[in-house]
Design an enzyme around this catalytic site. Structure first.
Site, PDB file in Angstrom:
ATOM      1  N   LYS A 149       0.833  -1.215   0.000  1.00  0.00           N
ATOM      2  CA  LYS A 149       0.000   0.000   0.000  1.00  0.00           C
ATOM      3  C   LYS A 149       0.864   1.260   0.000  1.00  0.00           C
ATOM      4  CE  LYS A 149      -2.472  -1.734   3.454  1.00  0.00           C
ATOM      5  NZ  LYS A 149      -2.257  -3.176   3.292  1.00  0.00           N
ATOM      6  N   ILE A 150       1.830   1.322   0.935  1.00  0.00           N
ATOM      7  CA  ILE A 150       2.644   2.537   1.051  1.00  0.00           C
ATOM      8  C   ILE A 150       3.612   2.638  -0.133  1.00  0.00           C
ATOM      9  CG2 ILE A 150       4.315   3.768   2.504  1.00  0.00           C
ATOM     10  CD1 ILE A 150       2.920   2.394   4.934  1.00  0.00           C
ATOM     11  N   ASP A 169       9.753  -6.928  -4.872  1.00  0.00           N
ATOM     12  CA  ASP A 169       8.735  -7.485  -3.990  1.00  0.00           C
ATOM     13  C   ASP A 169       8.456  -8.898  -4.474  1.00  0.00           C
ATOM     14  OD1 ASP A 169       6.322  -8.235  -2.722  1.00  0.00           O
ATOM     15  OD2 ASP A 169       5.743  -6.150  -2.459  1.00  0.00           O
ATOM     16  N   CYS A 228      11.055   4.270   6.415  1.00  0.00           N
ATOM     17  CA  CYS A 228       9.887   4.663   7.209  1.00  0.00           C
ATOM     18  C   CYS A 228       9.028   3.420   7.439  1.00  0.00           C
ATOM     19  CB  CYS A 228       9.076   5.738   6.482  1.00  0.00           C
ATOM     20  SG  CYS A 228       9.955   7.288   6.372  1.00  0.00           S
ATOM     21  N   ARG A 230      10.036  -0.267   9.285  1.00  0.00           N
ATOM     22  CA  ARG A 230      10.242  -0.801  10.629  1.00  0.00           C
ATOM     23  C   ARG A 230      11.728  -0.783  10.975  1.00  0.00           C
ATOM     24  NH1 ARG A 230       6.122   0.291  12.082  1.00  0.00           N
ATOM     25  NH2 ARG A 230       4.398  -0.934  12.881  1.00  0.00           N
ATOM     26  N   ASP A 254      13.043   6.908  10.060  1.00  0.00           N
ATOM     27  CA  ASP A 254      11.929   7.243  10.954  1.00  0.00           C
ATOM     28  C   ASP A 254      11.758   6.173  12.025  1.00  0.00           C
ATOM     29  OD1 ASP A 254       9.575   8.749  11.747  1.00  0.00           O
ATOM     30  OD2 ASP A 254       8.363   7.166  10.849  1.00  0.00           O
ATOM     31  N   GLU A 259      13.309   1.575  20.053  1.00  0.00           N
ATOM     32  CA  GLU A 259      12.711   2.916  20.155  1.00  0.00           C
ATOM     33  C   GLU A 259      12.263   3.176  21.580  1.00  0.00           C
ATOM     34  OE1 GLU A 259       9.686   3.315  17.140  1.00  0.00           O
ATOM     35  OE2 GLU A 259      11.036   2.720  15.557  1.00  0.00           O
ATOM     36  N   HIS A 278       9.724   8.191  14.727  1.00  0.00           N
ATOM     37  CA  HIS A 278       8.583   7.353  14.314  1.00  0.00           C
ATOM     38  C   HIS A 278       7.333   8.225  14.072  1.00  0.00           C
ATOM     39  CE1 HIS A 278       7.013   2.968  14.531  1.00  0.00           C
ATOM     40  NE2 HIS A 278       6.294   3.655  13.689  1.00  0.00           N
ATOM     41  N   LEU A 279       7.497   9.127  13.107  1.00  0.00           N
ATOM     42  CA  LEU A 279       6.423  10.094  12.820  1.00  0.00           C
ATOM     43  C   LEU A 279       5.606   9.744  11.585  1.00  0.00           C
ATOM     44  CD1 LEU A 279       8.160  13.575  13.386  1.00  0.00           C
ATOM     45  CD2 LEU A 279       6.637  12.330  14.928  1.00  0.00           C
ATOM     46  N   GLY A 280       5.918   8.589  10.964  1.00  0.00           N
ATOM     47  CA  GLY A 280       5.270   8.231   9.695  1.00  0.00           C
ATOM     48  C   GLY A 280       3.763   8.377   9.729  1.00  0.00           C
TER      49      GLY A 280
HETATM   50  N1  LIG Z   1       6.686   4.823  10.093  1.00  0.00           N
HETATM   51  C1  LIG Z   1       5.416   4.615  10.389  1.00  0.00           C
HETATM   52  O1  LIG Z   1       4.850   5.268  11.255  1.00  0.00           O
HETATM   53  C2  LIG Z   1       4.627   3.582   9.640  1.00  0.00           C
HETATM   54  C3  LIG Z   1       3.270   3.796   9.377  1.00  0.00           C
HETATM   55  C4  LIG Z   1       2.552   2.831   8.674  1.00  0.00           C
HETATM   56  C5  LIG Z   1       3.187   1.656   8.264  1.00  0.00           C
HETATM   57  N2  LIG Z   1       4.504   1.475   8.554  1.00  0.00           N
HETATM   58  C6  LIG Z   1       5.213   0.280   8.093  1.00  0.00           C
HETATM   59  O2  LIG Z   1       5.411   0.375   6.681  1.00  0.00           O
HETATM   60  C7  LIG Z   1       5.579  -0.916   6.129  1.00  0.00           C
HETATM   61  C8  LIG Z   1       4.732  -1.078   4.875  1.00  0.00           C
HETATM   62  O3  LIG Z   1       3.357  -0.961   5.194  1.00  0.00           O
HETATM   63  P1  LIG Z   1       2.193  -1.208   4.093  1.00  0.00           P
HETATM   64  O4  LIG Z   1       0.933  -0.747   4.719  1.00  0.00           O
HETATM   65  O5  LIG Z   1       2.617  -0.694   2.774  1.00  0.00           O
HETATM   66  O6  LIG Z   1       2.185  -2.788   4.069  1.00  0.00           O
HETATM   67  P2  LIG Z   1       1.666  -3.755   2.903  1.00  0.00           P
HETATM   68  O7  LIG Z   1       1.413  -5.053   3.566  1.00  0.00           O
HETATM   69  O8  LIG Z   1       0.584  -3.129   2.114  1.00  0.00           O
HETATM   70  O9  LIG Z   1       2.953  -3.906   1.973  1.00  0.00           O
HETATM   71  C9  LIG Z   1       4.120  -4.599   2.336  1.00  0.00           C
HETATM   72  C10 LIG Z   1       4.731  -5.183   1.070  1.00  0.00           C
HETATM   73  O10 LIG Z   1       5.963  -5.801   1.414  1.00  0.00           O
HETATM   74  C11 LIG Z   1       6.092  -6.964   0.590  1.00  0.00           C
HETATM   75  N3  LIG Z   1       7.063  -7.868   1.194  1.00  0.00           N
HETATM   76  C12 LIG Z   1       6.895  -8.766   2.206  1.00  0.00           C
HETATM   77  N4  LIG Z   1       8.063  -9.406   2.444  1.00  0.00           N
HETATM   78  C13 LIG Z   1       8.970  -8.887   1.569  1.00  0.00           C
HETATM   79  C14 LIG Z   1      10.346  -9.139   1.319  1.00  0.00           C
HETATM   80  N5  LIG Z   1      11.020 -10.074   2.012  1.00  0.00           N
HETATM   81  N6  LIG Z   1      10.969  -8.411   0.363  1.00  0.00           N
HETATM   82  C15 LIG Z   1      10.297  -7.469  -0.353  1.00  0.00           C
HETATM   83  N7  LIG Z   1       8.977  -7.207  -0.190  1.00  0.00           N
HETATM   84  C16 LIG Z   1       8.334  -7.905   0.770  1.00  0.00           C
HETATM   85  C17 LIG Z   1       4.690  -7.531   0.511  1.00  0.00           C
HETATM   86  O11 LIG Z   1       4.500  -8.365  -0.613  1.00  0.00           O
HETATM   87  C18 LIG Z   1       3.848  -6.254   0.417  1.00  0.00           C
HETATM   88  O12 LIG Z   1       3.567  -5.936  -0.929  1.00  0.00           O
HETATM   89  C19 LIG Z   1       5.230  -1.870   7.264  1.00  0.00           C
HETATM   90  O13 LIG Z   1       6.422  -2.304   7.866  1.00  0.00           O
HETATM   91  C20 LIG Z   1       4.453  -1.005   8.249  1.00  0.00           C
HETATM   92  O14 LIG Z   1       4.500  -1.503   9.565  1.00  0.00           O
HETATM   93  C21 LIG Z   1       5.233   2.420   9.216  1.00  0.00           C
HETATM   94  O1  LIG Z   2       1.105   4.587  16.202  1.00  0.00           O
HETATM   95  C1  LIG Z   2       1.991   5.067  15.500  1.00  0.00           C
HETATM   96  O2  LIG Z   2       2.197   6.254  15.369  1.00  0.00           O
HETATM   97  C2  LIG Z   2       2.873   4.091  14.677  1.00  0.00           C
HETATM   98  C3  LIG Z   2       2.194   3.731  13.412  1.00  0.00           C
HETATM   99  C4  LIG Z   2       2.861   2.753  12.487  1.00  0.00           C
HETATM  100  O3  LIG Z   2       4.116   2.354  12.816  1.00  0.00           O
HETATM  101  C5  LIG Z   2       1.935   1.594  12.226  1.00  0.00           C
HETATM  102  O4  LIG Z   2       2.355   0.441  12.261  1.00  0.00           O
HETATM  103  O5  LIG Z   2       0.763   1.870  11.922  1.00  0.00           O
END
Ligand SMILES: NC(=O)c1ccc[n+]([C@@H]2O[C@H](COP(=O)([O-])OP(=O)(O)OC[C@H]3O[C@@H](n4cnc5c(N)ncnc54)[C@H](O)[C@@H]3O)[C@@H](O)[C@H]2O)c1
Ligand SMILES: O=C(O)CC[C@@H](O)C(=O)O
Length: 526
Positions: A149-150, A169, A228, A230, A254, A259, A278-280
């Site tokens: 998604k991201i 991916d 941004c 994990r 991020d 943490e 961790h402001l994502g």
């Molecule tokens: N910084 C933040 O505050 C914040 C906020 C939201 C999400 N996140 C993190 O961002 C990341 C992505 O989130 P998302 O919602 O896009 O998730 P998502 O599940 O939609 O996408 C993750 C993608 O990673 C792929 N994937 C899995 N294992 C893999 C590997 N070994 N190599 C390459 N690709 C692989 C999957 O096929 C999938 O398409 C997650 O780790 C989530 O926890 C961080």
């Molecule tokens: O709560 C937060 O701000 C962290 C969010 C993010 O890492 C998540 O996994 O959705």
């Protein structure tokens, strides 16, 4: 009236929804012992990333029905412990997608133009225009690791900025990547060619320390990395060394291994590194989205209705759930197993509902099989609600059939998947006290309960082969917990299913495939 505990800061919009059906206590910064002390009073717990919901806390609960994580990652919740206690865990898989994607893009541009350090220097009273000469992203190559998604939203915006997009991916089809405007490549090529690398993957055993001294050495001295996703996906010490030694140009982070970030070399790298706490997900919009999304689910569950994004327990009516619950786990396990046997990029999944399961009521088992199949790719982001949509988006064709005449067991489930490693099939049933058993692998009858780490071989049934494999594993200190051979005819082809105590160390699988008589070997983690 039900009672809800909110133990991390949550947007008021969520509190308002909860207050419609429950008394809401907001108590943040609780120590684990304090949470254990009071959790017994509550029917629901709502958290963000600040509260760790451990097994101890779950065990101390007496009436908890639901844990709601206002965000995506449920890595701060012991989900198996919650499932054992029948507690629903819900999250908000999409509420902060845009916020996280925009943070990654902001980090990329800020790093390229040294905005944080330039800003700090002006605020100190300086006017230094030489130190902060930056780089353009236009026509540069962005390597996106994880096109979910991201990652997809980042691709969309980066494309509009004139960037060339590479993506890695292993669970996404080439067609899907092309639709998003990305060229799907192997990781090594992405590391070698990208000017910017942005990570959007979950932290899993496969992705832990994906960016390490060895992979950093493959990058260009001009490469900049953005994380941004994990903490723990980057080896922070190796990254700091690579930036210091000029092996890469910089990084924007991020998220961190631990943490809040403690003492760290990363802090001393000046304008070549940007660090945010961790402001994502920290935008007003995302916090409203996730708070509403999760609060609505808590409200519904407290009213006896199903949750729409349950990570662990499907939102089915109590009657159907009671009947199907043991088979849901079977379907998920088989989906996870066959997905790994077939290789990451599965194109087709055939689900055959057999015996007593050959009814329309069993349809949720198809969704459970898909949830299992997608687990390696999406971890906690796949649930009973989005599994079918995620599968469709990934181009997985699902074929569902029923065979009431298959009567080897009261009810059994047969899955066949075609992926990068060919076509593979598994069958499973519940035996005795509802214990999951694999009853067939690739058409060979066996009877083994699945275990966390397993090894399967396809080999010729001939004297000495079991001994050879046992000695080889022994020489690598791999302990075999159980082993069974399935064959159709004596001295024909056979399948061996081994439960091992630990994951197979790197490189052994190739050695196993060299053993005379062994045609193929697969290792899976369930
Ligand atoms: N910084 C933040 O505050 C914040 C906020 C939201 C999400 N996140 C993190 O961002 C990341 C992505 O989130 P998302 O919602 O896009 O998730 P998502 O599940 O939609 O996408 C993750 C993608 O990673 C792929 N994937 C899995 N294992 C893999 C590997 N070994 N190599 C390459 N690709 C692989 C999957 O096929 C999938 O398409 C997650 O780790 C989530 O926890 C961080
Ligand atoms: O709560 C937060 O701000 C962290 C969010 C993010 O890492 C998540 O996994 O959705």
């Amino acid at each position: 009236m039900s009672k809800v505990l909110v133990s991390d800061p949550i947007d008021q919009a969520g509190i308002d929804i909860l207050s419609q059906v429950a008394t809401v206590d907001v108590k943040t910064n609780l120590k684990p012992a304090e949470l254990i002390e009071i959790i017994g009073e509550y029917d629901a717990l709502m958290i963000r990333s600040g509260t760790r919901v451990t097994q101890e806390i779950i065990e101390a609960s007496t009436q908890l029905k639901i844990i709601g994580r206002a965000g995506v990652g449920v890595d701060n919740v012991d989900v198996p412990a919650a499932t054992r206690k029948g507690i629903v865990v819900v999250n908000s898989p999409e509420g902060n997608t845009i916020a996280a994607a925009e943070h990654a893009l902001a980090m990329m541009l800020s790093l390229s133009r040294h905005i944080p350090d330039a800003n700090a220097s002006v605020k100190r009273g300086e006017w230094d225009r030489k130190t902060f000469v930056g780089a353009e992203v236009y026509k540069k190559t962005l390597g996106i690791v994880g096109l979910g998604k991201i990652g997809s939203h980042v691709a969309h915006v980066a494309k509009a900025m004139g960037m060339k997009l590479l993506a890695y991916d292993p669970f996404i089809s080439t067609e899907r990547a092309e639709q998003i405007g990305c060229q799907l490549v192997e990781l090594d090529l992405l590391f070698q060619q990208a000017d910017y690398i942005t990570l959007h993957i979950p932290k899993t055993p496969e992705t832990a320390n994906l960016i390490n001294a060895k992979t950093l050495a493959k990058m260009k001295p001009t490469t900049r990395i953005i994380n941004c996703a994990r903490g723990g996906i980057i080896d922070e010490a190796a990254l700091a060394a690579a930036i210091k030694e000029g092996k890469i140009a910089g990084a924007a982070l991020d998220v961190f291994d631990s943490e809040p970030l403690a003492e760290s070399e990363l802090r001393s790298l000046g304008k070549d590194i940007i660090l945010t706490p961790h402001l994502g997900a920290s935008t007003a919009e995302a916090q409203v989205n996730v708070a509403i999304d999760v609060a609505e689910q808590i409200r519904d569950v407290l009213l006896g209705l199903p949750a729409r994004s349950a990570v662990n327990i499907p939102g089915l009516g109590p009657d159907i759930l009671e009947e199907l619950k043991p088979y849901m786990q079977l379907a998920e396990t088989l989906g996870n197993l066959v997905g790994q046997l077939a290789g990451g990029r599965v194109e087709t999944l055939n689900v055959k509902l057999q015996g007593d399961l050959a009814t329309n009521k069993s349809q949720p088992l198809v969704v459970a099989a898909l949830k299992g199949l997608l687990y390696q790719a999406l971890r906690e982001r796949v649930n009973y609600v989005n599994a079918s949509i995620e599968a469709k988006e990934r181009g997985i064709r699902v074929i569902e059939t029923r065979d009431a005449s298959a009567r080897d067991y009261a009810g059994s489930l047969h899955l066949e998947a075609t992926g990068t490693l060919g076509t593979h099939s598994v069958t499973g049933a519940l035996l005795g006290d509802k214990e999951i058993h694999l009853t067939d692998v690739d058409g060979f009858p066996i009877n083994v309960p699945p275990s966390k780490y397993m090894l399967f071989t396809l080999h010729r049934d001939m004297p000495g082969i079991i001994g050879k494999l046992g000695s080889l594993l022994g020489s690598f200190n791999v302990n075999i917990a159980s082993m069974q051979v399935g064959r159709k005819i004596v001295r024909g082809d056979a399948v061996m299913a081994l439960s091992i105590d630990d994951p197979l160390p790197d490189g052994i699988l190739d050695e196993i495939k060299q053993v005379s008589g062994i045609r193929d070997a697969y290792t899976v983690t369930l």
